[in-house]
Design an enzyme around this catalytic site. Structure first.
Site, PDB file in Angstrom:
ATOM      1  N   GLU A 115      -4.615  -6.286  15.464  1.00 48.21           N
ATOM      2  CA  GLU A 115      -4.071  -5.015  14.988  1.00 48.21           C
ATOM      3  C   GLU A 115      -5.148  -3.925  15.055  1.00 48.21           C
ATOM      4  O   GLU A 115      -4.848  -2.754  15.234  1.00 48.21           O
ATOM      5  CB  GLU A 115      -3.539  -5.170  13.555  1.00 48.21           C
ATOM      6  N   GLY A 168      -4.758  -1.652   5.431  1.00 49.12           N
ATOM      7  CA  GLY A 168      -3.990  -2.804   4.961  1.00 49.12           C
ATOM      8  C   GLY A 168      -4.665  -4.132   5.272  1.00 49.12           C
ATOM      9  O   GLY A 168      -4.824  -4.999   4.412  1.00 49.12           O
ATOM     10  N   ARG A 169      -5.101  -4.293   6.519  1.00 44.18           N
ATOM     11  CA  ARG A 169      -5.686  -5.584   6.929  1.00 44.18           C
ATOM     12  C   ARG A 169      -7.109  -5.769   6.418  1.00 44.18           C
ATOM     13  O   ARG A 169      -7.721  -6.796   6.667  1.00 44.18           O
ATOM     14  CB  ARG A 169      -5.621  -5.729   8.445  1.00 44.18           C
ATOM     15  N   LYS A 219       8.328  -0.759  12.205  1.00 43.49           N
ATOM     16  CA  LYS A 219       8.982  -0.474  10.920  1.00 43.49           C
ATOM     17  C   LYS A 219      10.174   0.470  11.127  1.00 43.49           C
ATOM     18  O   LYS A 219      11.165   0.398  10.431  1.00 43.49           O
ATOM     19  CB  LYS A 219       7.980   0.157   9.943  1.00 43.49           C
ATOM     20  N   GLU A 235      10.695  -4.743   4.179  1.00 43.22           N
ATOM     21  CA  GLU A 235      10.736  -6.155   3.794  1.00 43.22           C
ATOM     22  C   GLU A 235      10.340  -6.323   2.328  1.00 43.22           C
ATOM     23  O   GLU A 235      11.020  -7.005   1.556  1.00 43.22           O
ATOM     24  CB  GLU A 235       9.764  -6.983   4.652  1.00 43.22           C
ATOM     25  N   HIS A 241      -5.660 -32.876  19.610  1.00 40.98           N
ATOM     26  CA  HIS A 241      -4.612 -33.774  20.110  1.00 40.98           C
ATOM     27  C   HIS A 241      -3.471 -32.986  20.741  1.00 40.98           C
ATOM     28  O   HIS A 241      -2.375 -33.513  20.926  1.00 40.98           O
ATOM     29  CB  HIS A 241      -4.096 -34.655  18.971  1.00 40.98           C
ATOM     30  N   LYS A 283       0.841  -1.201   0.000  1.00 40.30           N
ATOM     31  CA  LYS A 283       0.000   0.000   0.000  1.00 40.30           C
ATOM     32  C   LYS A 283       0.878   1.253   0.000  1.00 40.30           C
ATOM     33  O   LYS A 283       0.696   2.157  -0.788  1.00 40.30           O
ATOM     34  CB  LYS A 283      -0.914  -0.021   1.229  1.00 40.30           C
TER      35      LYS A 283
HETATM   36  C1  G6Q Z   1      -2.264  -3.504   8.058  1.00 41.68           C
HETATM   37  C2  G6Q Z   1      -0.972  -3.084   8.567  1.00 41.68           C
HETATM   38  C3  G6Q Z   1       0.211  -3.834   8.038  1.00 41.68           C
HETATM   39  C4  G6Q Z   1       0.537  -3.531   6.586  1.00 41.68           C
HETATM   40  C5  G6Q Z   1       1.943  -4.045   6.289  1.00 41.68           C
HETATM   41  C6  G6Q Z   1       2.342  -3.837   4.864  1.00 41.68           C
HETATM   42  O1  G6Q Z   1      -3.317  -3.006   8.381  1.00 41.68           O
HETATM   43  O2  G6Q Z   1      -0.824  -1.729   8.461  1.00 41.68           O
HETATM   44  O3  G6Q Z   1       0.070  -5.224   8.194  1.00 41.68           O
HETATM   45  O4  G6Q Z   1      -0.386  -4.091   5.735  1.00 41.68           O
HETATM   46  O5  G6Q Z   1       2.838  -3.428   7.166  1.00 41.68           O
HETATM   47  O6  G6Q Z   1       2.276  -2.480   4.499  1.00 41.68           O
HETATM   48  P1  G6Q Z   1       2.363  -2.055   2.989  1.00 41.68           P
HETATM   49  O7  G6Q Z   1       1.226  -2.653   2.264  1.00 41.68           O
HETATM   50  O8  G6Q Z   1       2.308  -0.552   3.006  1.00 41.68           O
HETATM   51  O9  G6Q Z   1       3.678  -2.576   2.476  1.00 41.68           O
END
Ligand code: G6Q
Length: 557
Positions: free
Chosen positions: A360, A274-275, A519, A219, A391, A213
């Protein structure tokens, strides 16, 4: 904006105080007796919507409990906040953003305004571009640089740009099997994850999707650069990148600066968290895998649940009921965790996905107005698919000292009619919720042991160990079959449950400052690991650990 709900301490509100008092009355009540007293309990405390049956009768509730919980929801103005979300108001207060994942699956195209502008034309335009791209890749019209068709898709993303797509692709494997595509999800910065995937794919037939996003996540950008290097090292020229790298991002300029052609960037907007983004272009790998029609069914299933949530009175509203039951245990019984237990192998990533969605969103310690909360917010979410968990950790669920409310989720029908497998799976599924609720008392244990020929002291010594107290709550969610549509409804159900809980807890469910901080810290330490040390600017533990790493690296040369 906060005026409606934060005028009084939540824990001093009449609804909260009434629930505290009621909890004391409920403390000694066993669900066994509630069932014995009321043969209609299942009917009274279950409901069906969007092809999902929710049975919540195995909870420590009476009609009075539910009435008090609905009063709590009304007091929190859940209906008002719901309307504000669907109207596109900026309810993500700390980021000053609207929260409109519902617009992404607004299949009726009802106008949804952000800043006075209908977002639906833009949503539909991106969906159109995704549809065209998916058709080209799946038909083989889109070719790699050497003329071969795409066989592997590598999604490079993390968190919200990974968990949703990977979970849905796994859940809908029966729909992706014919795609001719192998899906890979590269998320971890750990080089092992990168290498393990690159070892399995061929540069001539692989499509990389850089999903971010912000297009600034360390990463994802590092992994994307490594993939690009690997791709160019294989002998493909720079021009070939256009056939093999596309991106999904709300930061279109940054994606282009990375070298992705404008035509290969699929955009989305800051009002998609994002989530909550699998419904946006972040769902591109899903659409590639299961096809656009199926992806649209996923959206339609979610939309159906949105409509249920938006229009149904609180008393019959599935997400509201699940949210309130969660709050009942979390805030009045001191439950610290909540298990989500899918009895479907294809849902094996569901709990990991919901862990992010819930923790989150509602893992917050201050209210929207910045004041600290004096009650518990989100519990720890955990769980693994059944029957494996039975189990392992189920021992604690049955006989441990902690109260762990659980959601049991299963489809009535499997994709694989393999002998008795599904009936056995469901017998475990029904059996576990029954055992957790009913338990086994000392008299029953004695009778069982005596029937097995045991007696006297030997028998008595074993009794306390074999007693199961029962009275352990669970929700049961049944769907006819795990399809794109039912999965869409199920996920939207949890999203709205989370929303309702956030409203009642008065937190901003849509920011994630803790994650943002994570981050930042790695960026500060990386240069120290690249130097020769020693490092003295942190606490002694961090300095010591960095030193230990540097010494090891120096020894290794
Ligand atoms: C989601 C969070 C987090 C995010 C990641 C990736 O709600 O903010 O999980 O999606 O850190 O972020 P980018 O999509 O910006 O790389």
């Amino acid at each position: 904006m906060d005026g409606v709900v934060t005028s009084m301490q939540l824990t001093r509100s009449p609804a909260w105080v009434a629930l505290e008092k009621h909890k004391k009355e409920m403390a000694s009540l066993h669900m066994r007796s509630l069932f014995e007293r009321d043969p209609g309990r299942f009917r009274r405390f279950s409901l069906s919507s969007c092809d999902i049956l929710l049975d919540y009768s195995k909870n420590r509730i009476t009609e009075q409990t539910m009435a008090l919980l609905f009063a709590l929801a009304r007091d929190a103005d859940v209906e008002g906040w719901r309307e504000r979300m669907f109207r596109g108001e900026r309810i993500n207060v700390t980021e000053d953003r609207a929260v409109l994942h519902v617009a992404l699956r607004n299949r009726g195209n009802r106008p949804i305004l952000v800043g006075g502008k209908d977002v639906m034309p833009a949503v539909n335009s991106v969906l159109g571009r995704i549809a065209a791209f998916v058709a080209r890749v799946r038909s083989g019209e889109w070719r790699g640089y050497s003329g071969k068709r795409i066989r592997s898709v590598v999604n490079i993303g993390i968190g919200g740009s990974d968990l949703g797509p990977v979970m849905v692709c796994e859940a809908l494997r029966p729909y992706g099997r014919d795609s001719g595509l192998q899906m890979h999800f590269m998320s971890n910065i750990d080089g092992s994850h990168v290498q393990e995937i690159l070892d399995q794919v061929d540069p001539e037939t692989t499509l990389f999707i850089v999903s971010s996003k912000s297009f600034s996540t360390q990463e994802t950008l590092t992994n994307a650069l490594s993939c690009r290097r690997w791709f160019l090292d294989s002998g493909a020229g720079e021009a070939a990148i256009a056939r093999h790298f596309v991106s999904v991002s709300a930061n279109v300029e940054a994606a282009q600066r990375f070298g992705i052609l404008p035509d290969n960037v699929f955009g989305f907007w800051d009002w998609v968290g994002g989530r909550y983004s699998l419904w946006s272009a972040i769902g591109l790998p899903i659409a590639l895998y299961i096809g656009m029609e199926r992806f649209e069914e996923l959206l339609a299933g979610a939309h159906q649940m949105d409509e249920h949530f938006r229009t149904t009175p609180l008393e019959q509203n599935m997400p509201v009921i699940m949210a309130l039951l969660g709050i009942w245990y979390n805030d009045f019984f001191g439950a610290q965790s909540h298990a989500i237990l899918p009895y479907d192998h294809y849902l094996h990533r569901l709990t990991a996905y919901l862990q992010q969605a819930e923790m989150e969103s509602n893992g917050k310690r201050v209210q929207r107005n910045g004041e600290p909360v004096d009650y518990d917010t989100c519990p720890v979410i955990w769980g693994e698919p059944g029957t494996n968990g039975q189990h392992a950790y189920f021992q604690l669920l049955h006989q441990g000292t902690r109260l762990v409310p659980a959601d049991f989720i299963a489809p009535l029908e499997s994709y694989h009619h393999l002998g008795e497998h599904h009936a056995i799976l469901l017998s475990n599924f029904f059996g576990q919720t029954r055992a957790l609720m009913w338990g086994k008392n000392a008299a029953e244990v004695r009778a069982e042991l005596a029937a097995a020929g045991m007696q006297g002291e030997e028998l008595e010594a074993l009794v306390p160990h074999k007693v199961l107290p029962g009275n352990r709550p669970s929700n049961t969610l049944l769907i006819p079959k795990l399809t794109p549509r039912t999965l869409g409804s199920l996920l939207a159900l949890y999203e709205h449950k989370i929303f309702v809980q956030g409203v009642i807890w008065r937190v901003d469910s849509f920011d994630q400052w803790g994650v943002e901080f994570g981050k930042q810290v790695a960026g500060e330490i990386l240069p120290d690991l690249q130097g020769s040390g020693p490092v003295e600017k942190y606490d002694s533990s961090t300095n010591g650990l960095i030193g230990f790493y540097l010494e090891h690296s120096a020894r290794k040369g």
